[in-house]
Scaffold this motif. Sequence first.
Motif, PDB file in Angstrom:
ATOM      1  N   GLY A  76      38.364  41.044  81.104  1.00  0.00           N
ATOM      2  CA  GLY A  76      37.007  41.447  80.718  1.00  0.00           C
ATOM      3  C   GLY A  76      36.172  41.963  81.872  1.00  0.00           C
ATOM      4  O   GLY A  76      35.042  42.396  81.665  1.00  0.00           O
ATOM      5  N   GLY A  77      36.700  41.895  83.086  1.00  0.00           N
ATOM      6  CA  GLY A  77      35.974  42.431  84.233  1.00  0.00           C
ATOM      7  C   GLY A  77      34.800  41.548  84.623  1.00  0.00           C
ATOM      8  O   GLY A  77      34.509  40.533  83.977  1.00  0.00           O
ATOM      9  N   ALA A  78      34.119  41.961  85.673  1.00  0.00           N
ATOM     10  CA  ALA A  78      32.950  41.219  86.136  1.00  0.00           C
ATOM     11  C   ALA A  78      31.866  41.233  85.057  1.00  0.00           C
ATOM     12  O   ALA A  78      31.121  40.268  84.896  1.00  0.00           O
ATOM     13  CB  ALA A  78      32.439  41.829  87.430  1.00  0.00           C
ATOM     14  N   THR A  79      31.816  42.313  84.298  1.00  0.00           N
ATOM     15  CA  THR A  79      30.784  42.438  83.264  1.00  0.00           C
ATOM     16  C   THR A  79      30.896  41.322  82.226  1.00  0.00           C
ATOM     17  O   THR A  79      29.891  40.807  81.738  1.00  0.00           O
ATOM     18  CB  THR A  79      30.912  43.817  82.576  1.00  0.00           C
ATOM     19  N   PHE A  82      29.233  38.311  83.402  1.00  0.00           N
ATOM     20  CA  PHE A  82      27.760  38.304  83.331  1.00  0.00           C
ATOM     21  C   PHE A  82      27.301  37.434  82.157  1.00  0.00           C
ATOM     22  O   PHE A  82      26.241  36.817  82.211  1.00  0.00           O
ATOM     23  CB  PHE A  82      27.204  39.725  83.137  1.00  0.00           C
ATOM     24  N   TRP A 102      23.909  46.430  89.931  1.00  0.00           N
ATOM     25  CA  TRP A 102      24.808  45.414  89.375  1.00  0.00           C
ATOM     26  C   TRP A 102      24.082  44.111  89.140  1.00  0.00           C
ATOM     27  O   TRP A 102      24.279  43.440  88.117  1.00  0.00           O
ATOM     28  CB  TRP A 102      26.057  45.230  90.238  1.00  0.00           C
ATOM     29  N   THR A 149      24.404  39.045  94.370  1.00  0.00           N
ATOM     30  CA  THR A 149      25.418  40.101  94.442  1.00  0.00           C
ATOM     31  C   THR A 149      25.505  40.524  95.905  1.00  0.00           C
ATOM     32  O   THR A 149      24.694  41.342  96.358  1.00  0.00           O
ATOM     33  CB  THR A 149      25.003  41.288  93.535  1.00  0.00           C
ATOM     34  N   ASN A 151      27.353  42.381  97.617  1.00  0.00           N
ATOM     35  CA  ASN A 151      27.567  43.796  97.930  1.00  0.00           C
ATOM     36  C   ASN A 151      27.255  44.633  96.690  1.00  0.00           C
ATOM     37  O   ASN A 151      27.964  44.548  95.688  1.00  0.00           O
ATOM     38  CB  ASN A 151      29.009  44.049  98.378  1.00  0.00           C
ATOM     39  N   THR A 153      27.613  47.753  95.049  1.00  0.00           N
ATOM     40  CA  THR A 153      28.597  48.824  95.194  1.00  0.00           C
ATOM     41  C   THR A 153      27.971  50.224  95.094  1.00  0.00           C
ATOM     42  O   THR A 153      28.432  51.162  95.728  1.00  0.00           O
ATOM     43  CB  THR A 153      29.643  48.679  94.058  1.00  0.00           C
ATOM     44  N   ASP A 173      28.678  37.371  92.624  1.00  0.00           N
ATOM     45  CA  ASP A 173      29.479  38.491  92.120  1.00  0.00           C
ATOM     46  C   ASP A 173      30.053  39.206  93.344  1.00  0.00           C
ATOM     47  O   ASP A 173      29.402  40.031  93.953  1.00  0.00           O
ATOM     48  CB  ASP A 173      28.585  39.435  91.310  1.00  0.00           C
ATOM     49  N   SER A 175      32.607  41.231  93.418  1.00  0.00           N
ATOM     50  CA  SER A 175      33.539  42.262  92.941  1.00  0.00           C
ATOM     51  C   SER A 175      33.919  43.255  94.026  1.00  0.00           C
ATOM     52  O   SER A 175      35.063  43.682  94.103  1.00  0.00           O
ATOM     53  CB  SER A 175      32.915  43.040  91.783  1.00  0.00           C
ATOM     54  N   SER A 176      32.952  43.653  94.848  1.00  0.00           N
ATOM     55  CA  SER A 176      33.278  44.739  95.768  1.00  0.00           C
ATOM     56  C   SER A 176      33.374  44.314  97.234  1.00  0.00           C
ATOM     57  O   SER A 176      33.547  45.173  98.088  1.00  0.00           O
ATOM     58  CB  SER A 176      32.294  45.898  95.601  1.00  0.00           C
ATOM     59  N   GLY A 194      35.768  41.360  89.662  1.00  0.00           N
ATOM     60  CA  GLY A 194      36.708  42.247  88.982  1.00  0.00           C
ATOM     61  C   GLY A 194      37.744  42.662  90.022  1.00  0.00           C
ATOM     62  O   GLY A 194      37.432  42.794  91.200  1.00  0.00           O
ATOM     63  N   GLN A 196      39.559  45.426  90.531  1.00  0.00           N
ATOM     64  CA  GLN A 196      39.953  46.811  90.798  1.00  0.00           C
ATOM     65  C   GLN A 196      39.408  47.441  92.080  1.00  0.00           C
ATOM     66  O   GLN A 196      39.415  48.661  92.213  1.00  0.00           O
ATOM     67  CB  GLN A 196      39.601  47.675  89.581  1.00  0.00           C
ATOM     68  N   LYS A 197      38.951  46.597  93.028  1.00  0.00           N
ATOM     69  CA  LYS A 197      38.495  47.160  94.302  1.00  0.00           C
ATOM     70  C   LYS A 197      39.298  46.545  95.458  1.00  0.00           C
ATOM     71  O   LYS A 197      40.067  47.234  96.102  1.00  0.00           O
ATOM     72  CB  LYS A 197      37.005  46.912  94.474  1.00  0.00           C
TER      73      LYS A 197
HETATM   74  C1  LIG Z   1      29.281  44.425  92.197  1.00  0.00           C
HETATM   75  C2  LIG Z   1      29.860  44.778  90.868  1.00  0.00           C
HETATM   76  N1  LIG Z   1      29.665  43.960  89.829  1.00  0.00           N
HETATM   77  C3  LIG Z   1      30.173  44.231  88.610  1.00  0.00           C
HETATM   78  C4  LIG Z   1      30.905  45.370  88.392  1.00  0.00           C
HETATM   79  C5  LIG Z   1      31.454  45.631  87.013  1.00  0.00           C
HETATM   80  O1  LIG Z   1      32.769  45.286  87.030  1.00  0.00           O
HETATM   81  P1  LIG Z   1      33.759  45.481  85.773  1.00  0.00           P
HETATM   82  O2  LIG Z   1      33.854  46.942  85.552  1.00  0.00           O
HETATM   83  O3  LIG Z   1      34.998  44.831  86.280  1.00  0.00           O
HETATM   84  O4  LIG Z   1      33.159  44.765  84.615  1.00  0.00           O
HETATM   85  C6  LIG Z   1      31.147  46.252  89.451  1.00  0.00           C
HETATM   86  C7  LIG Z   1      31.924  47.495  89.344  1.00  0.00           C
HETATM   87  O5  LIG Z   1      32.685  47.947  88.745  1.00  0.00           O
HETATM   88  C8  LIG Z   1      30.604  45.939  90.705  1.00  0.00           C
HETATM   89  O6  LIG Z   1      30.815  46.778  91.736  1.00  0.00           O
END
Ligand SMILES: Cc1ncc(COP(=O)(O)O)c(C=O)c1O
Length: 362
Positions: A76-79, A82, A102, A149, A151, A153, A173, A175-176, A194, A196-197
Amino acid sequence: MQHQPPFNFSAGPALLPKEVMDQAQAEFQDWQGTGLSVMDFSHRGKDFVSIAEKSEADLRQLLEIPEHYKVLFTTGGATFQFATIPMNLLQSQAVYVNTGIWSSKSVKEARKYGTVHEINALDKQDELTAVVPHAQWEIPDSYDYLHYTPNETISGVEYDELPESAKGKLVADMSSNILSRPINIEDHALIYAGAQKNIGPAGITLVIVREDILQRELASYVPSMMQYKVLADNQSMYNTPPTYAWYLSGLVFDWLLKQGGVAEMERRAHQRSEHLYQFIDQHAFYHNPVHPSFRSRMNIPFILANESLNDTFLKEAEQAGLVYLKGHRSVGGMRASLYNAMPIEGVYALTSFMERFAKDYA
Ligand SMILES: Cc1ncc(COP(=O)(O)O)c(C=O)c1O
């Protein structure tokens, strides 16, 4: 290893280390003599379980994750986090530090589930984006967690100074910028990212959560897949996990350990970003809109003095093998993302190109 173009500056999904790609390719159809691809394994079979266990052990070693923290690999990603975070952690009120796009999104989502005290910590210093020092943040006496957060992004803002009083209650968070420097896990109730980085391909999400959080009573509507306790009790296999993305993430952790771990990643991140920032600062043709104290080591936006040259810049950069440099639509200009897998040769190639471009179009 001498790296050659193309160099991929995408903010995510982003490049994976060349050695990881080579290994994945070599064992794509025959993992360790099984004659099968990792993609074909049952997630509950001994082969995949060994991959999952090694990936967790390597990550624990890389980030020095204490025993009383669970490591979860989810989707489901970082989103998705949330929403999952407030559903699991928000009881009376949560504090959210807003430093950009973000964190704004995380605040918006958290408000659906309870009371949020938002701190607007974005500032300008000398026309440059900056973060308000935490001594000036208005933090209530009592709250469940403080979300930040480290960083951003999109705008390329990074910071790591947080109030002493929030230690143990931090939710980050990452993620980046995860795995790009050592972190004190115990300052945090939860860290998420997430993949993917800096971790692996899209499709898998990392959560590191302190065990006591799992004991909190949750609203009856919280879906099983969003309950950290359910994920932890089932070793992140309550449903079928994205096995191939998990395996690739494991290869990245193994690669990171062989490279010298997060201390070495911190050294490289500093080297890469300093080289590019110094170049930008020395050339009036380019401009970075972030105050030097808050410049990201991972995502470096830069604006051309003559913005009508943007398309030409991108076209010629691509011809030179420098791809995905277009900035986020909300910032404009360019953005070079320099994650762990970016070799220093990629940054040298970028500044050489920028120098030549500035001469040609000055
Ligand atoms: C800091 C940060 N938070 C959240 C997200 C969202 O992540 P996701 O697309 O994995 O839900 C991103 C970028 O994609 C991000 O850079």
